[in-house]
Design an enzyme around this catalytic site. Sequence first.
Site, PDB file in Angstrom:
ATOM      1  N   CYS A  87      24.430  58.794  -5.593  1.00  0.00           N
ATOM      2  CA  CYS A  87      23.978  58.053  -6.771  1.00  0.00           C
ATOM      3  C   CYS A  87      24.997  58.300  -7.877  1.00  0.00           C
ATOM      4  O   CYS A  87      25.180  59.449  -8.309  1.00  0.00           O
ATOM      5  CB  CYS A  87      22.589  58.529  -7.189  1.00  0.00           C
ATOM      6  SG  CYS A  87      21.977  57.589  -8.583  1.00  0.00           S
ATOM      7  N   CYS A 238      25.286  50.868 -12.051  1.00  0.00           N
ATOM      8  CA  CYS A 238      25.174  51.343 -10.663  1.00  0.00           C
ATOM      9  C   CYS A 238      26.528  51.829 -10.145  1.00  0.00           C
ATOM     10  O   CYS A 238      27.411  51.028  -9.793  1.00  0.00           O
ATOM     11  CB  CYS A 238      24.609  50.264  -9.737  1.00  0.00           C
ATOM     12  SG  CYS A 238      24.123  50.954  -8.137  1.00  0.00           S
TER      13      CYS A 238
END
Length: 312
Positions: A87, A238
């Site tokens: 992530c 992201c």
Amino acid sequence: MRIHVVDSHTGGEPTRLVLSGGPDLGRGSMLDRRERWRTELDAVRAAIVNEPRGSDAIVGALLCEPADPSCQFGVIFFNNVGYLGMCGHGTIGVVATLAYLDRIRPGNLRIDTPAGVVGAELHGNGEVTVRNVPSSRYRADVAVDVPGYGQTTGDIAWGGNWFFQVQQPSPIELSLGNLDELTAYTGRLRQALEAQSITGSNRAEIDHIELFAAPRNPSAHSRNFVLCPGRSYDRSPCGTGTSAKMACLYADGKLKANELWIQESITGSTFEGHIEILNGEIIPFIKGSAFVTAEADLVIDERDPFCWGIPG
Ligand code: PYC
């Protein structure tokens, strides 16, 4: 049971770092530990990030001993419906939180994750650059028939998670006022991928869907909307999605090594990215900032019927 956490956000996307009181997953590889968590202790994941203590948007990060001795920290990322490979916004959040706690100084770190070792540099001004896992385009120009929307074409790419990145500009304007429509469309697209057995390598599920449009910020190159596993969207640009996007751009000859790529999110936050080519692999770098928002003890009281969270 008490779980000590520090919350932060990276470009609007929250990260909840678990510092103590989390599950004891033993000392196997990061992948083995994640599997052990999934199969034996999953209730603890839901208790940490799901309502009533959390929300669908929160990405949790369990800080643990690294399996790789060259790393200073190990991290397993998770969310309201399961576990992530890597992530990007979360790694920026973890590093900014470790700096807030005075556990690190500006400089370089190595962090072990289930997707592989990532690098992170804490800059003197608090910004963080993540050196992600090698990223690549797996398949180009994949056609999918999306019931109710017609045929769409996209790239399947790996950036630490699996992405389907729609090629044509989003049919729905990428604005916060259109979140319901964007979520419905990308959710339907993800269902169509599953129904049509379109996967990443080794039949891996594609759990992130990404749409693109022209940026609003004149210094950015692109604006995105990312549907995360579950029904939540990424408030940040992201990090793993930007890594996958840069790998596709490179494959198409549209981005060169060391060329700046600024990705804008649907909330308007930005990440600065570039790639380097090392031993034939595409290594993405993502720079952004995170800010601590809370420090707390989560209390799990077994008399509480919702102490293990409401399923996501
Ligand atoms: O920044 O890589 C990322 C990410 C994945 C899911 C939410 N954020």
